[in-house]
Design an enzyme around this catalytic site. Structure first.
Site, PDB file in Angstrom:
ATOM      1  N   ASP A   1       0.848  -1.199   0.000  1.00 29.67           N
ATOM      2  CA  ASP A   1       0.000   0.000   0.000  1.00 29.67           C
ATOM      3  C   ASP A   1       0.880   1.245   0.000  1.00 29.67           C
ATOM      4  O   ASP A   1       0.581   2.252  -0.615  1.00 29.67           O
ATOM      5  CB  ASP A   1      -0.862   0.057   1.270  1.00 29.67           C
ATOM      6  CG  ASP A   1      -1.883  -1.059   1.292  1.00 29.67           C
ATOM      7  OD1 ASP A   1      -1.871  -1.881   0.357  1.00 29.67           O
ATOM      8  OD2 ASP A   1      -2.671  -1.105   2.255  1.00 29.67           O
TER       9      ASP A   1
ATOM     10  N   ARG B   1     -29.958   3.990 -15.184  1.00 31.50           N
ATOM     11  CA  ARG B   1     -30.883   3.454 -16.179  1.00 31.50           C
ATOM     12  C   ARG B   1     -32.022   4.435 -16.454  1.00 31.50           C
ATOM     13  O   ARG B   1     -32.490   4.572 -17.572  1.00 31.50           O
ATOM     14  CB  ARG B   1     -31.436   2.133 -15.647  1.00 31.50           C
ATOM     15  CG  ARG B   1     -32.463   1.504 -16.529  1.00 31.50           C
ATOM     16  CD  ARG B   1     -32.752   0.097 -16.029  1.00 31.50           C
ATOM     17  NE  ARG B   1     -33.770  -0.498 -16.851  1.00 31.50           N
ATOM     18  CZ  ARG B   1     -35.070  -0.369 -16.634  1.00 31.50           C
ATOM     19  NH1 ARG B   1     -35.484   0.354 -15.611  1.00 31.50           N
ATOM     20  NH2 ARG B   1     -35.941  -0.940 -17.426  1.00 31.50           N
TER      21      ARG B   1
ATOM     22  N   SER C   1     -35.462  -4.047 -19.185  1.00 29.86           N
ATOM     23  CA  SER C   1     -35.540  -4.818 -17.938  1.00 29.86           C
ATOM     24  C   SER C   1     -35.656  -6.292 -18.321  1.00 29.86           C
ATOM     25  O   SER C   1     -35.576  -6.631 -19.500  1.00 29.86           O
ATOM     26  CB  SER C   1     -36.699  -4.341 -17.092  1.00 29.86           C
ATOM     27  OG  SER C   1     -37.865  -4.343 -17.859  1.00 29.86           O
TER      28      SER C   1
ATOM     29  N   TYR D   1     -22.025  -6.928 -16.969  1.00 30.26           N
ATOM     30  CA  TYR D   1     -22.632  -8.117 -17.576  1.00 30.26           C
ATOM     31  C   TYR D   1     -23.204  -7.885 -18.965  1.00 30.26           C
ATOM     32  O   TYR D   1     -23.741  -8.790 -19.565  1.00 30.26           O
ATOM     33  CB  TYR D   1     -23.733  -8.662 -16.665  1.00 30.26           C
ATOM     34  CG  TYR D   1     -24.689  -7.589 -16.167  1.00 30.26           C
ATOM     35  CD1 TYR D   1     -25.523  -6.898 -17.039  1.00 30.26           C
ATOM     36  CD2 TYR D   1     -24.742  -7.269 -14.813  1.00 30.26           C
ATOM     37  CE1 TYR D   1     -26.380  -5.909 -16.591  1.00 30.26           C
ATOM     38  CE2 TYR D   1     -25.596  -6.277 -14.352  1.00 30.26           C
ATOM     39  CZ  TYR D   1     -26.408  -5.605 -15.243  1.00 30.26           C
ATOM     40  OH  TYR D   1     -27.246  -4.621 -14.806  1.00 30.26           O
TER      41      TYR D   1
ATOM     42  N   ASP E   1     -28.214  -7.555  -6.730  1.00 34.76           N
ATOM     43  CA  ASP E   1     -29.307  -6.675  -6.319  1.00 34.76           C
ATOM     44  C   ASP E   1     -28.744  -5.282  -6.064  1.00 34.76           C
ATOM     45  O   ASP E   1     -28.398  -4.922  -4.951  1.00 34.76           O
ATOM     46  CB  ASP E   1     -29.959  -7.239  -5.050  1.00 34.76           C
ATOM     47  CG  ASP E   1     -31.320  -6.618  -4.824  1.00 34.76           C
ATOM     48  OD1 ASP E   1     -31.823  -5.927  -5.737  1.00 34.76           O
ATOM     49  OD2 ASP E   1     -31.890  -6.826  -3.744  1.00 34.76           O
TER      50      ASP E   1
ATOM     51  N   GLU F   1     -25.727 -16.425 -14.702  1.00 36.28           N
ATOM     52  CA  GLU F   1     -24.915 -15.581 -13.819  1.00 36.28           C
ATOM     53  C   GLU F   1     -25.752 -15.166 -12.611  1.00 36.28           C
ATOM     54  O   GLU F   1     -26.974 -15.149 -12.703  1.00 36.28           O
ATOM     55  CB  GLU F   1     -24.441 -14.299 -14.524  1.00 36.28           C
ATOM     56  CG  GLU F   1     -24.808 -14.230 -15.948  1.00 36.28           C
ATOM     57  CD  GLU F   1     -24.369 -12.996 -16.703  1.00 36.28           C
ATOM     58  OE1 GLU F   1     -24.558 -11.882 -16.191  1.00 36.28           O
ATOM     59  OE2 GLU F   1     -23.876 -13.169 -17.812  1.00 36.28           O
TER      60      GLU F   1
ATOM     61  N   TYR G   1       2.181   1.979  -3.353  1.00 35.35           N
ATOM     62  CA  TYR G   1       1.085   2.544  -4.159  1.00 35.35           C
ATOM     63  C   TYR G   1       0.913   4.027  -3.803  1.00 35.35           C
ATOM     64  O   TYR G   1       0.847   4.883  -4.677  1.00 35.35           O
ATOM     65  CB  TYR G   1      -0.221   1.782  -3.890  1.00 35.35           C
ATOM     66  CG  TYR G   1      -1.356   2.315  -4.746  1.00 35.35           C
ATOM     67  CD1 TYR G   1      -1.618   1.787  -6.002  1.00 35.35           C
ATOM     68  CD2 TYR G   1      -2.137   3.388  -4.309  1.00 35.35           C
ATOM     69  CE1 TYR G   1      -2.620   2.302  -6.804  1.00 35.35           C
ATOM     70  CE2 TYR G   1      -3.142   3.911  -5.103  1.00 35.35           C
ATOM     71  CZ  TYR G   1      -3.382   3.358  -6.344  1.00 35.35           C
ATOM     72  OH  TYR G   1      -4.373   3.879  -7.139  1.00 35.35           O
ATOM     73  N   ASP G   2       0.871   4.300  -2.505  1.00 34.96           N
ATOM     74  CA  ASP G   2       0.660   5.679  -2.055  1.00 34.96           C
ATOM     75  C   ASP G   2       1.770   6.597  -2.553  1.00 34.96           C
ATOM     76  O   ASP G   2       1.528   7.735  -2.922  1.00 34.96           O
ATOM     77  CB  ASP G   2       0.609   5.759  -0.521  1.00 34.96           C
ATOM     78  CG  ASP G   2      -0.609   5.042   0.030  1.00 34.96           C
ATOM     79  OD1 ASP G   2      -1.520   4.750  -0.764  1.00 34.96           O
ATOM     80  OD2 ASP G   2      -0.636   4.766   1.241  1.00 34.96           O
TER      81      ASP G   2
ATOM     82  N   CYS H   1     -33.771   7.042  32.002  1.00 34.91           N
ATOM     83  CA  CYS H   1     -33.485   7.981  33.092  1.00 34.91           C
ATOM     84  C   CYS H   1     -34.702   8.807  33.503  1.00 34.91           C
ATOM     85  O   CYS H   1     -34.644   9.555  34.478  1.00 34.91           O
ATOM     86  CB  CYS H   1     -32.330   8.893  32.712  1.00 34.91           C
ATOM     87  SG  CYS H   1     -32.772  10.127  31.482  1.00 34.91           S
TER      88      CYS H   1
ATOM     89  N   CYS I   1     -28.208  10.799  31.456  1.00 35.69           N
ATOM     90  CA  CYS I   1     -28.923   9.557  31.185  1.00 35.69           C
ATOM     91  C   CYS I   1     -27.925   8.399  31.093  1.00 35.69           C
ATOM     92  O   CYS I   1     -26.974   8.439  30.306  1.00 35.69           O
ATOM     93  CB  CYS I   1     -29.689   9.698  29.871  1.00 35.69           C
ATOM     94  SG  CYS I   1     -30.414   8.156  29.314  1.00 35.69           S
TER      95      CYS I   1
ATOM     96  N   CYS J   1     -34.066  11.679  24.181  1.00 35.35           N
ATOM     97  CA  CYS J   1     -34.045  11.963  25.621  1.00 35.35           C
ATOM     98  C   CYS J   1     -33.136  13.167  25.833  1.00 35.35           C
ATOM     99  O   CYS J   1     -32.023  13.206  25.308  1.00 35.35           O
ATOM    100  CB  CYS J   1     -33.475  10.752  26.365  1.00 35.35           C
ATOM    101  SG  CYS J   1     -32.763  11.156  27.959  1.00 35.35           S
TER     102      CYS J   1
ATOM    103  N   CYS K   1     -37.992   9.525  29.072  1.00 41.08           N
ATOM    104  CA  CYS K   1     -36.924   8.576  28.717  1.00 41.08           C
ATOM    105  C   CYS K   1     -37.121   7.273  29.499  1.00 41.08           C
ATOM    106  O   CYS K   1     -37.238   7.292  30.731  1.00 41.08           O
ATOM    107  CB  CYS K   1     -35.561   9.165  29.037  1.00 41.08           C
ATOM    108  SG  CYS K   1     -34.235   7.957  28.817  1.00 41.08           S
TER     109      CYS K   1
ATOM    110  N   LYS L   1     -36.063 -15.584 -10.133  1.00 46.47           N
ATOM    111  CA  LYS L   1     -36.056 -14.832  -8.875  1.00 46.47           C
ATOM    112  C   LYS L   1     -36.095 -15.775  -7.677  1.00 46.47           C
ATOM    113  O   LYS L   1     -36.954 -16.655  -7.607  1.00 46.47           O
ATOM    114  CB  LYS L   1     -37.294 -13.920  -8.827  1.00 46.47           C
ATOM    115  CG  LYS L   1     -37.187 -12.696  -9.711  1.00 46.47           C
ATOM    116  CD  LYS L   1     -36.155 -11.742  -9.144  1.00 46.47           C
ATOM    117  CE  LYS L   1     -36.311 -10.308  -9.517  1.00 46.47           C
ATOM    118  NZ  LYS L   1     -37.548  -9.655  -9.346  1.00 46.47           N
TER     119      LYS L   1
ATOM    120  N   LYS M   1     -27.734 -12.784 -10.147  1.00 40.97           N
ATOM    121  CA  LYS M   1     -28.416 -11.505 -10.363  1.00 40.97           C
ATOM    122  C   LYS M   1     -28.068 -10.611  -9.175  1.00 40.97           C
ATOM    123  O   LYS M   1     -28.461 -10.884  -8.037  1.00 40.97           O
ATOM    124  CB  LYS M   1     -29.927 -11.721 -10.460  1.00 40.97           C
ATOM    125  CG  LYS M   1     -30.678 -10.446 -10.812  1.00 40.97           C
ATOM    126  CD  LYS M   1     -32.130 -10.758 -11.130  1.00 40.97           C
ATOM    127  CE  LYS M   1     -32.878  -9.511 -11.535  1.00 40.97           C
ATOM    128  NZ  LYS M   1     -32.836  -8.443 -10.565  1.00 40.97           N
TER     129      LYS M   1
END
Ligand code: IVH
Length: 675
Positions: A36, A139, A84, A228, A120, A116, A39-40, A413, A433, A428, A410, A316, A118
């Site tokens: 890292d 979309r 869709s 995809y 979400d 493949e 990279y930095d 308390c 408390c 509260c 509350c 699904k 799906k």
């Protein structure tokens, strides 16, 4: 650009290429080949060169950072509509899909399909011109989407440039932006603590993060991408989905893992079954499997039916749901006094996890869904573990269900409660408390805050009940002997906790500000403050105007920060903390007139095991104006030596370089440092 020497141009070009390659190895294929730190260093060199020469090449990784907020999104017309998918809810419906395709093609010949997962998430189109990311859009309604280019650029797995030998003049690539379940939970936890509404599921969280007018907020949310599909393209040909996915991989796009293919529908159904079995092993939400005709010529022949392709469908999976009873509802009080109703449920197994409680979020939600104690409810697991009550099964009501009213005081308390205008949460207002005090201490020691290992929820509750800590500054007054009196502690564990407390004293201003638990100040706001104020004292008695003048700082946060730093008790507590020996550096500070600082022009190399992560030691050095390097050379001024060092130690000895310990480094800072 003409005045820039050739060797500099070449160096910039090389750095862009190398950094993009390493970014791909780290984020897309999880297989980094450099540290890292390296990279930095390369990144810093590139951004310095870009600034000095006013040359930013297309595809430069420095352009991933968030930019200033927008007023609204521009619109982008998709060159080919984003469709869709039709659905199949049973294996028989998958067989029907196969039959329909064969009927349409008027052929009994086998058709090859791919399967493949799906994802979400949120569908996105990435448009590349001559291999460089040009625009990214949502979309939208399928024909026209929103221009979210700046936000999409912040996602580390989105290639800013196409790699490989085949770079088309134009290509629109489609994929899903999604959020990992762990990230989703952490984000929601933070939001609930800040009194902000939680996202209902990872999809909403991903969509909410992409549809942000302020891209610096998107850049703080860890989003992923899986590609995809293709929209419009020219200057390249693909024969099939598998051919296309193969090209995507070579071009360094993240693609779905493990795509299966077969020309036998029963094999395809097996593949779907396997994905469903593995559903809970994915680190993200998978809500089905997508079947596609593999051959692109056949896809063309099959074409589109209204807004769905005939050549693909989504199988699904059933939502992870269960039906159970609400045994009780309890109001719990958070760090800033937010009162959250929690339902205690009769334990029920949902998707392999036993669920016995669920947050009901707030009383608006209870009223809207009309949830009562004794009700039978449908519970859905939206993320990995977070269950939500979706609805009440009203048919099961007997009349004995009990309404759970909003709190008049509350529950912990007994202090008064208030509900701010435009907010759903009750709060509260009790200053002492017990629930709030303990939650504040838990927050202070938590990982993203002061990170005190071993001071988790249970131990905080124990220390509080034994009156050993009543405020987080008391943590530093704890002694090993105090701990040894307690049931959960033995010699070793007491020793470890004291050592962890000591270690946590060296921290950064942004972490420290976050730890204070100032209302609405999450990690991002804390970072903004640290960028603008060198030390915590600079915030004492701060005026509202000064805080709102900070770019990206909202009004609500500013009011809260102002209130906090103008409260005598808070300032007293901060002064006490300071006297307890905290070492707070501020690597985030962007000084406008950076004067000469303690370590200006000095080069340090940190080697061996340090009491803190090496990155933090280096940040500390840099915050003092020093430079930290990964290798020892004649130019090295100090070697900071930890335990079990390697060859750097030998080399430093040979070159006669000053060798100091981490403690020496702290002493150097303490003697002249700002805090
Ligand atoms: S292909 C012609 N493949 O699901 C449609 N979509 O319900 C091309 N999705 O809008 C879509 N994972 O946002 C495809 N592996 C995958 C997918 C996928 C998730 C989403 C996509 C689409 C929605 C349809």
């Amino acid at each position: 650009m003409t005045n820039i020497p050739d060797n500099i141009k070449q160096e910039i070009k090389g750095l862009v290429k190398d950094l993009n390659y390493h970014c791909y190895r780290y984020h897309v294929i999880d297989s980094p080949v450099i540290s890292d730190q390296d990279y930095d260093r390369m990144y810093r060199r590139l951004s310095d060169l870009e600034e000095q020469n006013a040359l930013i090449l297309p595809g430069s990784p420095t352009q991933r950072v968030g930019a200033a907020p927008l007023d609204k999104f521009d619109k982008i017309k998709h060159r080919s509509p984003m469709l869709s998918l039709g659905n199949a809810f049973s294996h028989d419906e998958v067989r029907d899909f196969d039959q329909r395709i064969k009927r349409f093609l008027k052929s009994d010949e086998a058709v090859e399909y791919t399967v493949e997962p799906k994802y979400d998430g949120l569908a996105i189109e990435l448009s590349y011109k001559n291999g460089v990311l040009h625009k990214a859009s949502t979309r939208g309604d399928g024909a026209v989407g929103e221009d979210v280019t700046r936000n999409i650029r912040t996602i580390k797995t989105v290639p800013l440039k196409i790699e490989g030998d085949f770079i088309p003049e134009e290509i629109d690539i489609r994929g899903e932006v999604y959020m990992d379940l762990k990230e989703f939970e952490a984000l929601n936890r933070g939001r609930e603590e800040q009194g902000e509404p939680a996202f209902a599921n990872p999809r909403n969280a991903a969509a909410g993060s992409i549809r942000q007018l302020d891209s610096s907020i998107t850049s703080g949310r860890k989003l992923h991408l899986a590609c995809y599909g293709a929209g419009y393209y020219e200057g390249i040909e693909f024969k099939s989905q598998l051919d296309f996915i193969g090209w995507l991989k070579e071009a360094h796009f993240p693609v779905p893992d493990n795509i299966k293919h077969s020309d036998r529908i029963e094999k395809i159904i097996d593949a779907i079954r396997k994905i469903e079995e593995k559903r809970d092993d994915f680190s993200f939400e998978v809500d089905g499997a997508v079947l596609k005709v593999n051959n692109f010529a056949l896809q063309n022949e099959l074409g589109i039916k209204t807004r769905e392709p005939r050549w693909a469908t989504a199988y699904k999976f059933a939502a992870h749901q269960g039906v159970t009873k609400v045994n009780d509802i309890v109001a719990s009080v958070g760090r800033i006094g937010t009162i959250t109703p929690v339902a205690f449920l009769a334990p029920v197994e949902i998707g392999g996890v036993t669920v016995s409680r669920s947050t009901l979020h707030n009383w608006d939600e209870i009223e809207r869904k009309d949830i009562r104690i004794g009700d039978t409810v449908v519970v859905e697991r939206a993320g990995d573990v977070i269950p939500h009550v979706i609805a009440v099964v009203k048919d099961k009501r007997t009349g004995s269900e009990i309404y759970f009213p909003p709190p008049a005081e509350c529950p912990v308390c007994g202090a008064a409660v208030e509900k701010e205008e435009n907010e759903v949460a009750f709060r509260c207002i009790g200053l002492d408390c017990a629930a709030q005090v303990q939650e504040r201490i838990k927050h202070y020691s938590s990982r993203a805050a002061m990170d005190i290992e071993g001071l988790g929820e249970k131990n905080v509750e124990l220390l509080y009940s034994k009156k050993l800590v009543g405020h987080f500054s008391d943590i530093y007054k704890l002694k090993k002997e105090d701990l040894l009196e307690l049931p959960r502690f033995a010699e070793k564990s007491a020793q470890n906790l004291i050592a962890a407390i000591e270690k946590s004293k060296t921290t950064t201003l942004s972490r420290f500000l976050y730890s204070l638990g100032i209302i609405h100040v999450g990690e991002y706001a804390a970072k903004l403050l640290a960028r603008n104020f060198e030390g915590v004292e600079n915030l004492f008695h701060i005026e509202h105007e000064r805080i709102v003048s900070i770019k990206h700082m909202g009004e609500k946060i500013a009011c809260s920060v102002e209130r906090f730093f103008n409260d005598t008790e808070n300032l007293q507590a901060l002064t006490t903390l300071k006297s307890l020996g905290l070492h707070i550096s501020n690597p985030d500070y962007e000084s406008s007139e950076a004067g000469v600082r303690l370590f200006e022009e000095l080069t340090f190399v940190v080697t061996g095991t340090m009491p803190k992560p090496r990155k933090e030691v280096e940040s500390l050095i840099e915050s003092m104006g020093g430079h930290s390097s990964g290798s020892v050379s004649k130019k090295t001024d100090y070697l900071v030596l930890g335990e079990s060092p390697g060859s750097k130690f030998k080399k430093a000895q040979t070159l006669g370089i000053n060798i100091i310990s981490y403690e020496d480094l702290l002493k150097m800072i303490e003697s002249e440092g700002p805090f």
